[in-house]
Write a protein that holds these residues in place. Sequence first.
Motif, PDB file in Angstrom:
ATOM      1  N   LEU A 149      28.383  18.914  11.428  1.00  0.00           N
ATOM      2  CA  LEU A 149      27.006  19.394  11.540  1.00  0.00           C
ATOM      3  C   LEU A 149      26.406  19.653  10.159  1.00  0.00           C
ATOM      4  O   LEU A 149      25.242  19.322   9.908  1.00  0.00           O
ATOM      5  CB  LEU A 149      26.950  20.658  12.404  1.00  0.00           C
ATOM      6  CG  LEU A 149      25.564  21.261  12.636  1.00  0.00           C
ATOM      7  CD1 LEU A 149      24.609  20.247  13.270  1.00  0.00           C
ATOM      8  CD2 LEU A 149      25.677  22.514  13.493  1.00  0.00           C
ATOM      9  N   ILE A 150      27.195  20.206   9.270  1.00  0.00           N
ATOM     10  CA  ILE A 150      26.717  20.454   7.899  1.00  0.00           C
ATOM     11  C   ILE A 150      26.353  19.128   7.230  1.00  0.00           C
ATOM     12  O   ILE A 150      25.311  19.016   6.571  1.00  0.00           O
ATOM     13  CB  ILE A 150      27.782  21.225   7.092  1.00  0.00           C
ATOM     14  CG1 ILE A 150      27.888  22.657   7.622  1.00  0.00           C
ATOM     15  CG2 ILE A 150      27.455  21.208   5.599  1.00  0.00           C
ATOM     16  CD1 ILE A 150      29.102  23.415   7.116  1.00  0.00           C
ATOM     17  N   ILE A 151      27.194  18.134   7.398  1.00  0.00           N
ATOM     18  CA  ILE A 151      26.915  16.817   6.808  1.00  0.00           C
ATOM     19  C   ILE A 151      25.647  16.217   7.411  1.00  0.00           C
ATOM     20  O   ILE A 151      24.810  15.656   6.703  1.00  0.00           O
ATOM     21  CB  ILE A 151      28.135  15.886   6.982  1.00  0.00           C
ATOM     22  CG1 ILE A 151      29.287  16.389   6.104  1.00  0.00           C
ATOM     23  CG2 ILE A 151      27.780  14.440   6.653  1.00  0.00           C
ATOM     24  CD1 ILE A 151      30.625  15.736   6.392  1.00  0.00           C
ATOM     25  N   LYS A 152      25.483  16.341   8.732  1.00  0.00           N
ATOM     26  CA  LYS A 152      24.277  15.827   9.381  1.00  0.00           C
ATOM     27  C   LYS A 152      23.030  16.504   8.820  1.00  0.00           C
ATOM     28  O   LYS A 152      22.060  15.835   8.470  1.00  0.00           O
ATOM     29  CB  LYS A 152      24.342  16.032  10.890  1.00  0.00           C
ATOM     30  CG  LYS A 152      23.061  15.565  11.609  1.00  0.00           C
ATOM     31  CD  LYS A 152      23.141  15.789  13.085  1.00  0.00           C
ATOM     32  CE  LYS A 152      21.845  15.444  13.773  1.00  0.00           C
ATOM     33  NZ  LYS A 152      21.629  14.023  13.965  1.00  0.00           N
ATOM     34  N   LEU A 153      23.059  17.830   8.716  1.00  0.00           N
ATOM     35  CA  LEU A 153      21.899  18.549   8.183  1.00  0.00           C
ATOM     36  C   LEU A 153      21.621  18.139   6.742  1.00  0.00           C
ATOM     37  O   LEU A 153      20.471  17.964   6.347  1.00  0.00           O
ATOM     38  CB  LEU A 153      22.124  20.059   8.258  1.00  0.00           C
ATOM     39  CG  LEU A 153      22.055  20.693   9.638  1.00  0.00           C
ATOM     40  CD1 LEU A 153      22.459  22.158   9.569  1.00  0.00           C
ATOM     41  CD2 LEU A 153      20.670  20.538  10.230  1.00  0.00           C
ATOM     42  N   GLY A 154      22.675  17.995   5.960  1.00  0.00           N
ATOM     43  CA  GLY A 154      22.506  17.590   4.567  1.00  0.00           C
ATOM     44  C   GLY A 154      21.896  16.213   4.433  1.00  0.00           C
ATOM     45  O   GLY A 154      21.181  15.934   3.468  1.00  0.00           O
ATOM     46  N   GLY A 155      22.151  15.343   5.399  1.00  0.00           N
ATOM     47  CA  GLY A 155      21.612  13.993   5.359  1.00  0.00           C
ATOM     48  C   GLY A 155      20.168  13.886   5.813  1.00  0.00           C
ATOM     49  O   GLY A 155      19.524  12.858   5.592  1.00  0.00           O
ATOM     50  N   LEU A 156      19.653  14.917   6.444  1.00  0.00           N
ATOM     51  CA  LEU A 156      18.272  14.855   6.926  1.00  0.00           C
ATOM     52  C   LEU A 156      17.254  15.010   5.808  1.00  0.00           C
ATOM     53  O   LEU A 156      16.179  14.411   5.857  1.00  0.00           O
ATOM     54  CB  LEU A 156      18.029  15.918   8.005  1.00  0.00           C
ATOM     55  CG  LEU A 156      18.702  15.645   9.345  1.00  0.00           C
ATOM     56  CD1 LEU A 156      18.494  16.815  10.298  1.00  0.00           C
ATOM     57  CD2 LEU A 156      18.168  14.356   9.965  1.00  0.00           C
ATOM     58  N   GLY A 210      18.218  22.401  16.529  1.00  0.00           N
ATOM     59  CA  GLY A 210      19.275  21.648  17.189  1.00  0.00           C
ATOM     60  C   GLY A 210      20.413  22.575  17.592  1.00  0.00           C
ATOM     61  O   GLY A 210      20.602  23.628  16.982  1.00  0.00           O
ATOM     62  N   LEU A 211      21.164  22.187  18.624  1.00  0.00           N
ATOM     63  CA  LEU A 211      22.310  22.969  19.113  1.00  0.00           C
ATOM     64  C   LEU A 211      23.547  22.095  19.116  1.00  0.00           C
ATOM     65  O   LEU A 211      23.477  20.915  19.437  1.00  0.00           O
ATOM     66  CB  LEU A 211      22.072  23.457  20.542  1.00  0.00           C
ATOM     67  CG  LEU A 211      20.827  24.281  20.841  1.00  0.00           C
ATOM     68  CD1 LEU A 211      20.761  24.591  22.323  1.00  0.00           C
ATOM     69  CD2 LEU A 211      20.827  25.548  20.038  1.00  0.00           C
ATOM     70  N   MET A 212      24.676  22.716  18.821  1.00  0.00           N
ATOM     71  CA  MET A 212      25.939  21.986  18.856  1.00  0.00           C
ATOM     72  C   MET A 212      27.064  22.912  19.291  1.00  0.00           C
ATOM     73  O   MET A 212      27.109  24.072  18.897  1.00  0.00           O
ATOM     74  CB  MET A 212      26.257  21.400  17.483  1.00  0.00           C
ATOM     75  CG  MET A 212      27.516  20.561  17.436  1.00  0.00           C
ATOM     76  SD  MET A 212      27.718  19.828  15.795  1.00  0.00           S
ATOM     77  CE  MET A 212      29.164  18.835  16.075  1.00  0.00           C
ATOM     78  N   VAL A 267      23.625  15.513  18.559  1.00  0.00           N
ATOM     79  CA  VAL A 267      22.826  16.662  18.134  1.00  0.00           C
ATOM     80  C   VAL A 267      21.454  16.146  17.721  1.00  0.00           C
ATOM     81  O   VAL A 267      21.332  15.346  16.792  1.00  0.00           O
ATOM     82  CB  VAL A 267      23.484  17.413  16.952  1.00  0.00           C
ATOM     83  CG1 VAL A 267      22.595  18.564  16.497  1.00  0.00           C
ATOM     84  CG2 VAL A 267      24.866  17.904  17.345  1.00  0.00           C
ATOM     85  N   VAL A 268      20.437  16.595  18.433  1.00  0.00           N
ATOM     86  CA  VAL A 268      19.075  16.149  18.157  1.00  0.00           C
ATOM     87  C   VAL A 268      18.270  17.340  17.659  1.00  0.00           C
ATOM     88  O   VAL A 268      18.188  18.364  18.335  1.00  0.00           O
ATOM     89  CB  VAL A 268      18.418  15.550  19.427  1.00  0.00           C
ATOM     90  CG1 VAL A 268      16.974  15.152  19.157  1.00  0.00           C
ATOM     91  CG2 VAL A 268      19.234  14.377  19.934  1.00  0.00           C
ATOM     92  N   MET A 269      17.703  17.180  16.489  1.00  0.00           N
ATOM     93  CA  MET A 269      16.812  18.195  15.947  1.00  0.00           C
ATOM     94  C   MET A 269      15.434  17.924  16.539  1.00  0.00           C
ATOM     95  O   MET A 269      14.876  16.847  16.344  1.00  0.00           O
ATOM     96  CB  MET A 269      16.768  18.107  14.424  1.00  0.00           C
ATOM     97  CG  MET A 269      18.120  18.276  13.745  1.00  0.00           C
ATOM     98  SD  MET A 269      18.848  19.901  14.001  1.00  0.00           S
ATOM     99  CE  MET A 269      17.750  20.916  13.028  1.00  0.00           C
TER     100      MET A 269
END
Length: 180
Positions: free
Chosen positions: A116-123, A49-51, A60-62
């Motif tokens: 972004l860190i929170i989003k990644l942590g939630g995945l 993903g890019l941001m 942001v889409v992985m």
Amino acid sequence: EESEAQRPAVRLFAFFLDDYHVRRGNAMRARTDLADFVRRAIAPQDMVGLMYPLTPTHDVVMGRNHDAQARALEQFDGRKYDYVPRNQFEEKYLNSPAIVVEQIRNQVSLSALKGLIIKLGGLREGRKALILVSEGYTNYLPAQLRAPIASMPGLGNPRRGNEGVGDNMVEPREGFFTHA
């Protein structure tokens, strides 16, 4: 996105392209290497993903379209010390002093990075890779860039007849958002 990220063989890579804190020339040098990394080191099952600082986290889409992500990385353009507004948000501070614009950019960038860190942590649990492309954060500006109006570069430059404008600015000792 969430179900695919949960698979054990999938690695997650997020690029935070901090265009506010990378000079154009440095971005031009880095973008080819970043794109090559995606094309050569990322496995087909991995998600990327890019941001940018102004990208909403929900945008942001992985994904696995690595070629599209590599092409997007090849378009990365740094804007450090470039205060030409590119959207309505930036137009709001068009006539602000350069130091204020830098403080806003620091705050926006760091807040987006946290999102972004929170989003990644939630995945999913476990390791993920966040690649931060930045020259760093500071409130210090070189004397020639301390314009009282950011959109008018050089206005505070002593060689242009504005001696003393911004001369009392000091680099902060603590935090990013303090100034003299």
